[in-house]
Structures are given as structure tokens and as C-alpha cells.
Scaffold this motif. Sequence first.
Motif, short mmCIF file in Angstrom:
data_model
loop_
_atom_site.label_atom_id
_atom_site.label_comp_id
_atom_site.label_asym_id
_atom_site.label_seq_id
_atom_site.Cartn_x
_atom_site.Cartn_y
_atom_site.Cartn_z
N MET A 1 -7.80 2.84 5.07
CA MET A 1 -7.52 3.94 4.15
C MET A 1 -6.94 5.14 4.91
O MET A 1 -6.40 6.06 4.30
N PHE A 2 -7.07 5.14 6.21
CA PHE A 2 -6.55 6.23 7.04
C PHE A 2 -5.35 5.79 7.88
O PHE A 2 -4.40 6.54 8.07
N ILE A 3 -5.42 4.55 8.38
CA ILE A 3 -4.38 4.03 9.25
C ILE A 3 -3.45 3.16 8.41
O ILE A 3 -3.87 2.16 7.83
N LYS A 4 -2.20 3.54 8.32
CA LYS A 4 -1.28 2.93 7.36
C LYS A 4 -0.49 1.74 7.92
O LYS A 4 0.37 1.20 7.22
N LYS A 5 -0.79 1.30 9.11
CA LYS A 5 0.00 0.23 9.73
C LYS A 5 0.04 -1.03 8.88
O LYS A 5 1.07 -1.69 8.77
N TYR A 6 -1.10 -1.37 8.28
CA TYR A 6 -1.20 -2.61 7.50
C TYR A 6 -1.37 -2.33 6.01
O TYR A 6 -1.91 -3.15 5.28
N ASN A 7 -0.94 -1.17 5.56
CA ASN A 7 -1.21 -0.73 4.20
C ASN A 7 0.05 -0.10 3.61
O ASN A 7 0.64 0.81 4.20
N TRP A 8 0.48 -0.56 2.44
CA TRP A 8 1.61 0.07 1.77
C TRP A 8 1.27 1.51 1.38
O TRP A 8 2.16 2.35 1.28
N PRO B 1 -2.52 12.55 -7.10
CA PRO B 1 -2.12 11.15 -7.33
C PRO B 1 -3.22 10.19 -6.91
O PRO B 1 -3.97 10.45 -5.96
N LEU B 2 -3.32 9.08 -7.63
CA LEU B 2 -4.32 8.07 -7.30
C LEU B 2 -3.82 7.21 -6.13
O LEU B 2 -2.79 6.54 -6.23
N PHE B 3 -4.55 7.26 -5.04
CA PHE B 3 -4.19 6.47 -3.86
C PHE B 3 -4.32 5.00 -4.18
O PHE B 3 -5.33 4.54 -4.73
N THR B 4 -3.27 4.23 -3.85
CA THR B 4 -3.22 2.82 -4.21
C THR B 4 -2.94 1.98 -2.97
O THR B 4 -1.79 1.69 -2.64
N PRO B 5 -3.97 1.59 -2.24
CA PRO B 5 -3.76 0.77 -1.04
C PRO B 5 -3.40 -0.66 -1.42
O PRO B 5 -3.92 -1.22 -2.38
N ARG B 6 -2.51 -1.26 -0.65
CA ARG B 6 -2.10 -2.66 -0.80
C ARG B 6 -1.84 -3.21 0.59
O ARG B 6 -1.23 -2.56 1.43
N GLY B 7 -2.28 -4.42 0.84
CA GLY B 7 -2.10 -5.02 2.15
C GLY B 7 -0.64 -5.22 2.51
O GLY B 7 0.14 -5.72 1.70
N LYS B 8 -0.27 -4.83 3.72
CA LYS B 8 1.10 -4.99 4.22
C LYS B 8 1.03 -5.71 5.56
O LYS B 8 1.28 -5.16 6.62
N THR B 9 0.65 -6.97 5.49
CA THR B 9 0.48 -7.79 6.68
C THR B 9 0.27 -9.23 6.23
O THR B 9 0.12 -9.48 5.02
N LEU B 10 0.28 -10.16 7.15
CA LEU B 10 0.01 -11.55 6.78
C LEU B 10 -1.36 -11.63 6.11
O LEU B 10 -2.34 -11.08 6.59
N GLY B 11 -1.42 -12.32 4.99
CA GLY B 11 -2.66 -12.38 4.22
C GLY B 11 -2.72 -11.34 3.13
O GLY B 11 -3.64 -11.35 2.31
N GLY B 12 -1.74 -10.42 3.12
CA GLY B 12 -1.70 -9.41 2.06
C GLY B 12 -2.98 -8.61 1.97
O GLY B 12 -3.59 -8.26 2.98
N SER B 13 -3.40 -8.34 0.75
CA SER B 13 -4.59 -7.50 0.56
C SER B 13 -5.88 -8.21 0.96
O SER B 13 -6.91 -7.56 1.13
N SER B 14 -5.84 -9.53 1.16
CA SER B 14 -7.03 -10.22 1.65
C SER B 14 -7.31 -9.86 3.11
O SER B 14 -8.37 -10.17 3.64
N SER B 15 -6.36 -9.18 3.76
CA SER B 15 -6.55 -8.74 5.14
C SER B 15 -7.07 -7.31 5.25
O SER B 15 -7.37 -6.85 6.35
N VAL B 16 -7.17 -6.61 4.12
CA VAL B 16 -7.63 -5.22 4.18
C VAL B 16 -8.72 -4.92 3.15
O VAL B 16 -9.21 -3.79 3.07
#
Length: 532
Positions: free
Chosen positions: A38-45, A60-75
Motif C-alpha cells: 500500500m506504500f511501495i508501488k513497485k508491484y501495485n498499479w 479519491p478511493l485508493f484502488t490497489p491492483r497487483g502489477k506483477t506475475l500472479g496479479g493481485s494474488s501476489s499482493v
Amino acid sequence: MANRLSEGGKYSVCVLEAGPAGTSSPLINIPGAFAAHMFIKKYNWAFNAKPDGKLRHGAPLFTPRGKTLGGSSSVNAMLYVRGQKQDYDTWEALGNDGWSYSDLLPYFKKSEHHEKLGGSEFHGHSGPWHISASEPEYPMSEAFIKAGQQTGFRYNDDFNGADQEGVGYYHCNIKDGRRFGAAAAFLKPALGRDNLTVLTEAQVKRVLLDGDRATAVDVRHANSEFRLEAEREIILSGGAINSPQILQLSGIGDRKHLQSLGIECLHELPGVGRNLQEHVDACVLVTSRINDGFTASLTGLLKMLPDTLKYLFNKTGKLAKSITEAGAFIKSSDDVDRPDIQLHMVPLLFDDCGRDIKLMSKPGYSCHVCVLRPKSTGSVMIQSADPFAAPEIDYNFFADEEDRKVLVNGIRQVRKILAAAAFDEYRGEEIHPGAECESDEEIFRKAQERIGLVFHPVGTCKMGVDKEAVVDPQLRVHGLRGLRVVDASIMPKLISGNTNAPTIAIAEKAADMILQEHTAGAAAEAAVQMAD
């Protein structure tokens, strides 16, 4: 998808991932470190939704989404939840033949290796995805379970069994003290195959059409751009935010919207980006007189030192678990026939996706109320032809009055649980909504100030046969050949729980459908050649 489609060796598969690999990152692999995303954006859209002046004071409502192999299952928080039987039977009733609960249960089991319940009526034991059911680490989690029972809710040791209702401990996709998401379970074992290519930091800009057939994708990979042609078909698995974005950038969507942005509409599908559904979240925050949860303070971090050592040396302790250990699926009132709220118990004062450090530095606990089957729907719409610009995400929460009613009643149910004797030694001050808030209007007004998400967006490329459906029951984009969508965006209705497990079941079923279709096509072609 990559694993199942490539495992026979007959077909070549290329995976394009916009983010970095992340497979060796401790932020991904250590279960207790997931909040760092939620703080480090490397693996987060790290999207921000369209501000709503009535929610969070217009922020605005913060909307985290996985940006790495495995998608959101990785975050994500690693909870393994399937939803309710009725959810999938509703999908089928909407015209999606083959998508009932009885159709999907074999695919849930196919993926799963459940360390405790595997080999039973509801759970698999030979799948690649490891699911654990370990003992809780936080006394507050145990207090919540006792309090729920004292309040009259039954204990449920398996939210994914015959009946979801009750209070209990969540099962998680964790193996040997490490996150075991889609990349670890499915992709890593397949990486050595000659017919599988994986490109990371490769963002798809658009899908190319030749008439009514999808033929290629334009990609930016590192500092270069290229076009990748597909021999058979293209499968979008970008999730409920990115998949409709890619379709719209490709000229597939609502004609008027695309033309307003200077994008030629090559294939009109007005439902692309519509029907967005998300689990809205409201919290009850209570300070604690005993500090045996977690606090983001110097004292709290020092208290975690023994668990840090446990994890470093043998992958055990609090860091080897999801901090969201306990929860519930209960009815918001006696008027409903099945659970319509989900509760997440967290042994710290948790709000704003964990980004409120000042709040978390105090001893306390929070219980989060999730409206399971919201009636309000929103949208995901691109605002320019720039493929690297974030789309506009409009959740449109509480457009339907019923969602507000369910949320308020859910907060009342949580208050009953937290008032039970099991919390007597902990209970301090209810700092949100606050004991002074008693009426429905007062509770809702305070809930709006801290409203959040459970990170389960679905529906924006919905499956169906109506005029707003984007894909058919075989997940093929309506009116096009060679293009499918396989992710949570195809869900016509949001399921009653966390969406990771259902998304993997969708992929399992889709892979079977795709392989069967191409096998049948090859057999038909061979028969024609023999006749010739």
C-alpha cells in the motif's frame, strides 16, 4: 491459464505481464509483509478512483491492483474464499449455461491441495495450489471467535464447505510460511517448458483486429515497442480495471464514448467497462487496554522482533501468516435468507488500506463490514487514447439505497459482537463510528468518512447473453473471433466473498473450454482433409 494451456506441449503460449516478475521479492513472499504494497508501488498499479464528495471527505478511493506475475494474488491478504452456492447458480440463471455451482466445484477442487480438508466432498488434495488452515497467532482473533459465539453466531470451521454462515478462521494460500499465489502455484512449475514464454515489464497497448478477428497485440517492453501476432487467439487477463481499458483502447466498447476520445470504434459493445461491482467496506475501530495485537509504533515493532527471528530461521510466527485470521459471514438482519455481510477482524486499528500510520500506532482492533452482494454498479472508462493513462474508476457506491441499509445493519451486528464478554479485557473506546452515533443516519454519515474497499472489483466485461454482456459463456468477446477475457471482470454478479479463488476456478474452466474447442477444431479439419 499459461500452465494449463501449455502443459500438453501442443500449443505455444506467451504471457505478457506489465509489471516486474517479483518472484523473489520478500514483500511478496512474506505473508505478514503484504501491507507494504500500500506504500511501495513497485508491484501495485495503485489506481485512484473518481472522488465522491460524500465519501472520505471527497478524497479519491485508493484502488490497489497487483502489477506483477500472479496479479493481485501476489499482493492480497491471501484469504481463500469461494462464495456461496447461490452466487454461481445465479450466473447460470442469467443465461450462462455451465456456470452453476455444481459445474464450478470440480474446478475449485482441481486447483486445490488443502492441507487439512483435502480429499473431501468440497476440497481437493492433488492440485498445485496449497491452502493452509493453521492455528491463530493473535489472541484478539480468538477473542473475536468467542465473542461471535457468545452473541449467538455458530462456529464454522470451513467457510467453503456445505454452508458459509458463521464465525471462524480464514484458510489461506500459504505454504511453508510463504505466500503461495497464482505465480508460485501455477506459473513457476511451468517456466521450464519450451512452449511457454513469459515477458515481464511488457504492457499491452491495444489489441489489433482484422475485420472481426483479433490477430495481434501492440506491446511496450522495457524501452522498445513491438507487435506480437497470435496464431490461435488472444486472452485478456488484466482484471476488472485493465481488461476493459485494453478493449476500449482497441476500439471495442461504447461507440459514443470512444468517438469522443478520437478513437475509432471498430466493434461496438456498449457494456465494456460497465457493471463495475466492488465490496464496499466500513470499519468499527476500538482502542484496546491490552496491547497484544499489532501497532505500527517503535514499541510495536520491537515486540515483533521475536517473530521476525522465528520467520528468518524457520518461517513460523506472525510473519508467516495473514494478519486477517478471523472473520465471519452473517446476516445483516433476520429479513435475509443467507449471509449478506462479511466481517474481517484485524488486531490493529486499520483504515485507509493501512496507510493511516498515526491511527495504527495506537493499541486497538478493528472489524470491517463488507456488503457482499451490492446492488449499486459503477464503471471503468478510459479518458484518453493514451494506453499509459489510468482509466476513470467510478464505483458509484450507495446509488441503491439497499446497500446503505445492509452496511448500517452490518455495523450494528459488529457492535453486538464487540460488546460480548470475550472482549471485556480489551475494550477501550469506540473511536469510529463512535458510541454517540446511534441512529441509522448518524452511523451511515460516520461510515462515509472512512469508507473503503475490499479490493474485489468485478463485472466490467461481464459474461452473459443480454445487450450489455461483453463475453459469452465460453468467455469469447461477443461478435469477435480469436479474443477472450478470462479474469474477474467476466463475473456478471459479484460473489459473496473474496474473489481470488473464484477467479482461478474461472481460469481452470476456461482452459478446459479452450483446449476442447481447439482439439475439436483440429479434429474437424483433419476429417475434412481425409474426405478431400
